[in-house]
Design an enzyme around this catalytic site. Structure first.
Site, PDB file in Angstrom:
ATOM      1  N   GLU A 190      39.199   8.901 -14.437  1.00  0.00           N
ATOM      2  CA  GLU A 190      39.270   7.460 -14.651  1.00  0.00           C
ATOM      3  C   GLU A 190      39.962   7.066 -15.953  1.00  0.00           C
ATOM      4  O   GLU A 190      40.537   5.994 -16.033  1.00  0.00           O
ATOM      5  CB  GLU A 190      37.853   6.855 -14.618  1.00  0.00           C
ATOM      6  CG  GLU A 190      37.182   6.929 -13.249  1.00  0.00           C
ATOM      7  CD  GLU A 190      37.872   6.032 -12.209  1.00  0.00           C
ATOM      8  OE1 GLU A 190      38.459   5.012 -12.597  1.00  0.00           O
ATOM      9  OE2 GLU A 190      37.831   6.380 -11.015  1.00  0.00           O
ATOM     10  N   SER A 470     -22.271  -7.388  14.068  1.00  0.00           N
ATOM     11  CA  SER A 470     -23.445  -6.636  13.615  1.00  0.00           C
ATOM     12  C   SER A 470     -23.210  -5.849  12.331  1.00  0.00           C
ATOM     13  O   SER A 470     -24.154  -5.311  11.767  1.00  0.00           O
ATOM     14  CB  SER A 470     -23.884  -5.656  14.700  1.00  0.00           C
ATOM     15  OG  SER A 470     -24.198  -6.369  15.863  1.00  0.00           O
TER      16      SER A 470
END
Lengths: 803, 218
Positions: A190, A470
């Site tokens: 680069e 219950s």
């Protein structure tokens, strides 16, 4: 301030007026340039430095599961260990060389762990050798010294990231942690002259311009790394002259302010390297995880070079979408490195032959555990603002146990499908939710919010409020048993028809599930068989207000309607509150607030907040012990007796089923010695499912608990407890000669029933003569011990003397 | 229905009748100190076979034939007298006179080597004033052995040091419940509770806890 572009040569004008005029024009231009340019450059400078400095990047919060603790004797199967390693993205190899790799031969594992910063200490990378035999970890050794390790923590599995608003994600790397090959290759490809230039290179810009003009399109970029960094800071693909000029000025400014290594490190963390849905992948650290599921330091050379190649343009060079294109790009990188003398020909040839090695995309931006993360976020919000969570790079350590979560998910998914199939229900009609916590620490270990555990939608564990049926009864019975001089497990209760006139004039007549009335039942048998009318009478006896108080003590925080129907479970709560309620019971009356978070640590590793274990005794242990005995009988002979064959025989548990009107909700809550879990099964549209607590939720619960590394229930016996053998169906004491004898605990001051008269029970031919209360009679075989058939209606009771 | 039934509004009446009748014809349970009085063939309230057994260590014990390793080869585990001296808050207790009674008969804190090593770690962290980290070590141990009385006691001790007196008492009580048959540890826990109550300004409660401690210290 520097004004790099503003230097113009000043030449004395010629003699002619034309020259003089031109000079004036030039001076005016320079003047204007300074007037406009200085503020302009000033503005650019502020932009670029503020971006570079200080809070340079918003970092997501990272959320971790609890680490797997390894020690000799731990219950662990090779499959479970491999699952764990897979979640940690360890790579299976033949010979282990670096962190993040493991090999396995039979039950022998060779694991090179990664280093990890725990809240209490930094753990270095370490090679460990494990031997698993007969489902247990037989030994654990340090590979270097071959010495046994007492206790070893694996790094925790990351379960989620909480992302910043801009949806940028990074894993920050420091320059000295980055493999040298990556840096070298990056500069060669680069920006060869990175360490020489001052931010821009006019010659290469010129060269690029000529090349682009020749080709008629952009074929070459002349940007330095610094320019690329600036471009990434203010991502825009605008290709105007102004834009380019701005970039160049900012690049020069950056170079003026910072040294080369700082800029390079920033570049390594900033460069855009891919897209994961809405999330932008920035920097090599995250790209390494995103494409290879490994840390940057663990990548092989060709993988590093692939990433270098992608820097040119990550959308164009997407290795998952365009593998051919990316391979060609990688190979160009390799060839450039050969030309530049970084790589030898032979080494290059090996790299060229290697595959890309990119992993299948994992859905990393969404958590695998949305229901659990929901709870984490909820608890975090008490202490942190949303923006801190999203920007500060906090590390959150949670209580999730990935293995238990896995087993719980499997149980919900598989059992719901099985129930639908077995019962001919429409496929996909049922929904479910389940949570698991540790009994004594209240740590939430697993949370499944629906039958698609990955779906981050409606979370039934927190957001759904359904009547628990219950499952409320233990609170009623516990309220009663807290008065040992009035109630013990054998205290008789009346289960005959009951009609209540409510304050509003309505009449309420609760019925039993089997539509039968059972006269003269006992406290324990009424709970074990979940008789409604006896429970309502008991609740009215002890006072609804007291039952409400008990529910509050146990940890219910939702609204409670203090009406008689509450006693049968007209209490709408989310599963997490039911879990809290049963945690308190399971822990002998010591309530521990359910926790999902252990600690929050900042970026620097400083612990910001701990969420310590807290316990509070909210119910005396003695009645809880009695209740637990009864709840254990529920699983042995009561409504949850299916557990006798659904669970391993030595795994004792206690629990309670819950079923609501017209079989709309099916619940089960229960606990072993170390784990407590709640399951709900029902339909989102609240229509009947045809399932009881036992035929629905219990199946899911059992399938999950069966897979847990859990300890059998061994309740802590209070000192004051006295034991007596009794037949809970007759409600009479027995010496074990007849009837079905069970040891029952009693508290001081208890009123005992009489003795079961064996002589009267024994008849010829092993038949038992049982006089019915209404004068009828029937015979029950003594060899038939099934609880329902062995249950007489009002057997021969000694306390009949005072009827 | 021929049998008596329990009506909500007559519970007190019933209770009185029941108590009277039961006293003559049936059984009557003893109080906390007395055994169950039995009329006929009531079994003694000795620990029955079906009754819950004393707490097992939560860590699965390696099965025979499984290779097991000591914590550190060549380093025998040192049973430590609990509590650690450095963890005791200096001078906010008035129990010097009974101190000696407590410290008799040191028991091994735990038979689980992992627990022992984490207790040691917690001790050294606490000694250097890092109470949060010490607590984190103990909690780590509890994840492995949740029913280990010595871990709960250590956590109680750390909470006391941190000034969290209610938490200290709760955890010491949990430790007591898990320490059945270990009078030394139970006495230590009562002493800890006494310290916590004293620190809260509950002198009466502290004295009650000290009395309890004495019961277990003999």
């Amino acid at each position: 301030m520097t004004k790099p572009r503003k230097k113009q040569s000043r030449r004395r004008g010629g003699r002619s007026r034309i020259w003089r005029a031109l000079l004036w024009l030039l001076l005016i231009a320079i003047g204007l340039g300074l007037v406009v340019g200085i503020p302009w450059v000033w503005k650019l400078d502020r932009q670029v430095t503020s971006r570079f400095e200080g809070n340079r990047w918003e970092l997501p919060a990272r959320v971790y599961a609890r680490p797997l603790e390894l020690y000799a004797g731990l219950k662990l199967s090779p499959t479970a260990l491999r699952r764990q390693l897979e979640w940690l993205h360890y790579v299976k190899v033949h010979a282990v060389r670096k962190p993040g790799e493991y090999s396995v031969k039979g039950g022998r594992f060779d694991i090179y762990t990664r280093s990890f910063n725990f809240p209490d200490e930094r753990q270095p990378a370490q090679r460990i050798l494990l031997a698993i035999r007969d489902g247990r970890l037989a030994s654990i050794k340090d590979a270097a010294s071959n010495k046994p390790l007492g206790l070893f923590r694996m790094e925790p599995v990351r379960i989620a990231n909480i992302y910043p608003r801009h949806n940028e994600d990074r894993v920050l790397v420091k320059l000295d942690e980055v493999p040298p090959l990556l840096v070298k290759a990056l500069l060669k490809i680069e920006d060869k002259a990175f360490y020489e230039h001052h931010g821009v290179r006019p010659t290469s810009i010129l060269r690029a311009m000529i090349a682009n003009l020749k080709a008629g399109r952009t074929v070459q970029g002349g940007s330095t790394l610094t320019q690329q960094l600036v471009k990434n800071f203010f991502l825009s693909n605008e290709k105007t002259i102004v834009r380019k000029l701005n970039e160049a000025i900012m690049a020069l400014l950056l170079e003026w302010h910072y040294d080369k290594d700082e800029i390079l490190e920033a570049y390594l963390n900033e460069i855009y390297l891919g897209q994961d849905g809405a999330r932008a992948v920035h920097g090599f650290g995250l790209a390494s995880q995103f494409y290879f599921q490994r840390h940057l330091s663990e990548l092989s050379p060709e993988q590093l070079l692939l990433l270098v190649g992608m820097a040119k343009g990550a959308s164009y060079f997407d290795p998952r979408r365009h593998p051919q294109r990316v391979r060609a790009r990688r190979d160009i990188v390799v060839q450039v490195l050969v030309r530049e003398g970084v790589l030898g020909e032979d080494a290059a040839q090996i790299l060229l032959n290697r595959p890309l090695g990119v992993t299948r995309k994992v859905p990393s931006s969404v958590t695998r555990y949305p229901a659990f993360l929901d709870l984490v976020r909820k608890q975090l919000r008490r202490d942190y603002r949303d923006e801190d969570l999203q920007n500060e790079g906090l590390v959150v350590f949670t209580t999730l146990d990935p293995e238990i979560q896995f087993q719980t998910e499997q149980a919900v998914v598989n059992q719901l499908a099985k129930i639908e199939k077995d019962r001919g229900l429409e496929s996909g009609i049922l929904q479910g939710a389940m949570m698991v916590a540790s009994v004594d620490q209240g740590e939430v270990l697993a949370s499944v919010g629906g039958r698609d555990p990955r779906y981050a939608g409606f979370n039934r564990t927190l957001a759904m409020q359904r009547p628990i049926g219950s499952m409320v009864k233990p609170a009623v019975y516990l309220t009663a048993l807290a008065h040992p001089r009035i109630y013990n497990l054998l205290t008789p209760l009346d289960d005959s028809e009951l009609v209540l006139e409510l304050p509003n004039g309505d009449v309420w007549a609760p019925g039993n599930y089997d539509h039968e009335n059972h006269e003269n039942v006992t406290v324990i048998s009424a709970l074990v068989h979940s008789y409604n009318i006896a429970s309502v009478r008991l609740g009215l006896h002890v006072g609804i207000d007291n039952v409400v108080k008990m529910l509050r003590a146990l940890g219910v925080t939702s609204h409670i309607n203090p009406y008689p129907a509450l006693l049968l479970g007209a209490l709408d709560i989310p599963p997490i509150e039911a879990l809290q309620m049963y945690q308190t019971i399971a822990a002998n009356g010591y309530r521990t607030p359910l926790r999902a978070i252990l600690a929050v640590v900042d970026q620097q590793g400083q612990t910001l907040q701990r969420y310590p274990l807290e316990v509070e005794q909210v119910v005396p242990s003695e009645p809880v012990f009695l209740l637990t005995t009864a709840l254990q009988q529920v699983t042995e002979r009561g409504t949850a007796r299916a557990l006798q064959y659904l669970l391993p025989p030595d795994l004792k548990v206690a629990g309670k089923t819950g079923t609501t009107n017209d079989l709309r909700d099916s619940w089960f809550a229960g606990f072993s010695g170390s784990h407590v879990a709640v399951t709900w099964v029902g339909r989102d549209d609240n229509q009947p499912t045809g399932l009881t607590g036992s035929s629905g939720a219990l199946r899911v619960w059992a399938a999950a608990v069966r897979k847990l590394d859990t300890t059998p229930l061994t309740p802590v016996e209070p000192d004051t407890v006295q034991w007596a053998m009794a037949d809970i169906e007759y409600g009479l004491l027995t010496d074990g000669q007849c009837g079905e004898a069970v040891w029952l605990p009693f508290l001081p001051g208890s009123v005992f029933p009489g003795q079961l008269d064996c002589d009267a029970l024994y008849m010829e031919d092993e038949e038992v003569f049982v006089p019915e209360a209404n004068g009828g009679s029937r015979t029950v075989s003594t060899t038939d011990t099934a609880p329902t058939t062995a249950k007489p209606r009002g057997g021969k009771r000694t306390w009949g003397t005072f009827r | 229905m021929g049998n008596f039934s329990l009506k909500p509004n007559i519970s007190i009446v019933w209770r009185t009748i029941a108590l009277t009748l039961l006293a003559s014809t049936l059984l009557l349970a003893g109080c906390a100190t007395g055994p169950v009085t039995t009329q006929t063939r009531i079994p003694r309230p000795a620990p029955p076979p079906a009754a819950p057994q004393p707490q097992q260590p939560a860590m699965p014990q390696p099965e025979p034939g499984v290779e097991t390793m000591p914590l550190e080869r060549g380093e025998p585990l040192r049973p430590q007298a609990m509590p650690q001296p450095e963890l005791l808050p200096p001078g906010d207790m008035t129990v010097e006179d009974v101190q000696t009674a407590v410290d008799v008969a040191p028991e091994a804190p735990s038979d689980n080597p992992v627990v022992v090593s984490l207790l040691q770690q917690a001790d050294s962290l606490a000694a250097s004033g890092q109470l949060d980290r010490a607590a984190a070590s103990v909690e780590r141990g509890l994840r492995i052995a949740p029913k280990d009385a010595s871990l709960w006691q250590k956590l109680a001790r750390i909470r006391l040091e941190q000034g969290k007196y209610h938490q200290a008492e709760s955890m010491a009580k949990k430790s007591i419940a898990l320490a059945r048959g270990r009078p030394g540890m139970i006495a230590d826990n009562w002493k800890l509770i006494a310290e916590a109550r004293q620190a809260r300004g509950d002198a009466v409660g502290a004295q009650r806890a000290l009395d309890k401690m004495m019961q277990y210290s003999q």
